[in-house]
Design a protein around this motif. Structure first.
Motif, short mmCIF file in Angstrom:
data_model
loop_
_atom_site.label_atom_id
_atom_site.label_comp_id
_atom_site.label_asym_id
_atom_site.label_seq_id
_atom_site.Cartn_x
_atom_site.Cartn_y
_atom_site.Cartn_z
N ARG A 15 0.84 -1.20 0.00
CA ARG A 15 0.00 0.00 0.00
C ARG A 15 0.87 1.25 0.00
O ARG A 15 1.90 1.30 0.64
N ARG A 16 0.45 2.22 -0.75
CA ARG A 16 1.08 3.54 -0.73
C ARG A 16 -0.01 4.56 -0.90
O ARG A 16 -0.96 4.35 -1.65
N SER A 17 0.16 5.69 -0.24
CA SER A 17 -0.78 6.78 -0.48
C SER A 17 -0.63 7.27 -1.91
O SER A 17 0.45 7.19 -2.49
N GLY A 139 -5.25 9.46 -0.31
CA GLY A 139 -4.25 10.38 0.26
C GLY A 139 -4.87 11.17 1.40
O GLY A 139 -5.96 11.76 1.24
N TRP A 140 -4.21 11.17 2.53
CA TRP A 140 -4.71 11.82 3.77
C TRP A 140 -4.00 13.15 3.91
O TRP A 140 -2.79 13.20 4.10
N LEU A 141 -4.77 14.23 3.78
CA LEU A 141 -4.21 15.57 3.93
C LEU A 141 -4.87 16.30 5.09
O LEU A 141 -6.04 16.07 5.41
N THR A 142 -4.10 17.17 5.68
CA THR A 142 -4.66 18.10 6.66
C THR A 142 -4.48 19.51 6.06
O THR A 142 -5.28 19.93 5.25
N GLY A 143 -3.45 20.22 6.48
CA GLY A 143 -3.21 21.55 5.92
C GLY A 143 -4.12 22.60 6.53
O GLY A 143 -4.92 22.33 7.44
N GLU A 177 7.99 4.63 -4.43
CA GLU A 177 8.15 4.33 -3.01
C GLU A 177 8.77 5.56 -2.34
O GLU A 177 9.40 6.40 -3.00
N ARG A 178 8.55 5.68 -1.06
CA ARG A 178 9.19 6.76 -0.32
C ARG A 178 10.09 6.13 0.74
O ARG A 178 9.92 4.95 1.08
N PRO A 179 11.05 6.89 1.26
CA PRO A 179 11.92 6.30 2.28
C PRO A 179 11.10 5.83 3.46
O PRO A 179 10.15 6.50 3.87
N ARG A 180 11.42 4.69 3.99
CA ARG A 180 10.74 4.15 5.16
C ARG A 180 11.68 4.19 6.35
O ARG A 180 12.90 4.17 6.19
N PRO A 181 11.14 4.22 7.55
CA PRO A 181 12.00 4.25 8.73
C PRO A 181 12.89 3.02 8.78
O PRO A 181 12.51 1.93 8.32
C1 FMN Z 1 -2.49 13.29 10.07
C2 FMN Z 1 -1.77 13.38 8.75
C3 FMN Z 1 -1.85 14.54 8.02
C4 FMN Z 1 -1.17 14.69 6.81
N1 FMN Z 1 -1.28 15.85 6.11
C5 FMN Z 1 -0.58 16.01 4.98
C6 FMN Z 1 -0.65 17.22 4.26
O1 FMN Z 1 -1.39 18.14 4.63
N2 FMN Z 1 0.09 17.35 3.14
C7 FMN Z 1 0.90 16.32 2.70
O2 FMN Z 1 1.54 16.48 1.67
N3 FMN Z 1 0.95 15.16 3.35
C8 FMN Z 1 0.25 14.98 4.47
N4 FMN Z 1 0.31 13.79 5.15
C9 FMN Z 1 1.17 12.72 4.65
C10 FMN Z 1 0.53 12.03 3.48
O3 FMN Z 1 -0.65 11.36 3.88
C11 FMN Z 1 1.59 11.12 2.92
O4 FMN Z 1 1.40 11.04 1.58
C12 FMN Z 1 1.61 9.76 3.54
O5 FMN Z 1 2.12 9.85 4.85
C13 FMN Z 1 2.47 8.79 2.74
O6 FMN Z 1 2.57 7.59 3.43
P1 FMN Z 1 2.39 6.17 2.74
O7 FMN Z 1 3.29 6.15 1.57
O8 FMN Z 1 2.77 5.19 3.78
O9 FMN Z 1 0.98 6.01 2.34
C14 FMN Z 1 -0.39 13.61 6.32
C15 FMN Z 1 -0.33 12.41 7.05
C16 FMN Z 1 -1.01 12.29 8.26
C17 FMN Z 1 -0.93 10.99 9.02
#
Ligand code: FMN
Length: 192
Positions: A15-17, A139-143, A177-181
């Motif tokens: 899974r990837r965002s 994709g989970w964004l806040t902002g 892929e993105r860097p992982r811990p």
């Molecule tokens: C609570 C929360 C808020 C986030 N808000 C943003 C955001 O506003 N902008 C952004 O580019 N990424 C944001 N991210 C990170 C993205 O969701 C990011 O693409 C994601 O962490 C990638 O992880 P994955 O590859 O494991 O899916 C946020 C992540 C979390 C958990």
């Protein structure tokens, strides 16, 4: 490799965002979105409080959502420039499907609010995994919109908070892929 559905574990391992701005149609249809949300609410929740809610913003309401963001942004930043306003509109219109996740803690419960907030994060993660299982990306964004009180009031009651805007669709570009811990940096065996 992304989207490996050969086993449940492979699904989680791949899974990837998706970047919301790169998510295009198709998104989930109504039945698929319901399945995704049913998985989201099947989540660990101490005390069975269901301390979360999800609000779907359909495509025909995206223009109204963009207007809400613009109005709220101008109210907070009267000197906003054109690019800032455009960014609000871009935010509102990306991806075919949008779900707003709300933290809705139950006050007066013996379950600490902290635990209720943890549950909304778990619910969103379930939502993302179900999205992935159906062949879409989320994709989970806040902002800025997450923390503005006018935007919050348009989605949630007093005491509720926006936990995130979850955009869902089909990746329009190859995902990377993105860097992982580093495993050993974050996993240890207790030894005291
Ligand atoms: C609570 C929360 C808020 C986030 N808000 C943003 C955001 O506003 N902008 C952004 O580019 N990424 C944001 N991210 C990170 C993205 O969701 C990011 O693409 C994601 O962490 C990638 O992880 P994955 O590859 O494991 O899916 C946020 C992540 C979390 C958990």
């Amino acid at each position: 490799m992304f989207n490996d559905r050969s086993s449940p574990l492979a699904l989680l391992q791949t899974r990837r965002s998706g970047k919301p701005r790169d998510l295009i149609a198709p998104g989930p249809d109504d039945a698929q979105l319901r399945q995704i949300l049913e998985v989201a609410i099947r989540t660990p929740d101490h005390g069975k409080l269901a301390p979360w809610r999800f609000v779907v913003v359909p495509l025909e309401k995206r223009a109204a959502f963009a207007d809400l963001l613009e109005t709220a942004y101008r109210a907070e930043k009267p000197d906003a420039g054109r690019l800032e306003i455009e960014a609000m509109h871009q935010f509102a219109h990306q991806a075919p499907t949008l779900v707003v996740a709300l933290s809705a803690p139950v006050t007066g419960s013996k379950i600490p609010v902290w635990e209720q907030i943890l549950s909304v994060g778990a619910a969103i993660m379930n939502l993302l995994n179900a999205t992935h299982a159906l062949g879409f990306a989320g994709g989970w964004l806040t902002g800025w919109p997450t923390y503005n009180q006018d935007v919050r009031a348009a989605f949630g009651a007093e005491g509720e908070s926006i936990a995130g805007f979850v955009f869902i669709g089909t990746p329009g570009k190859p995902q990377e892929e993105r860097p992982r811990p580093d495993y050993d940096a974050v996993i240890s065996v207790w030894d005291r």
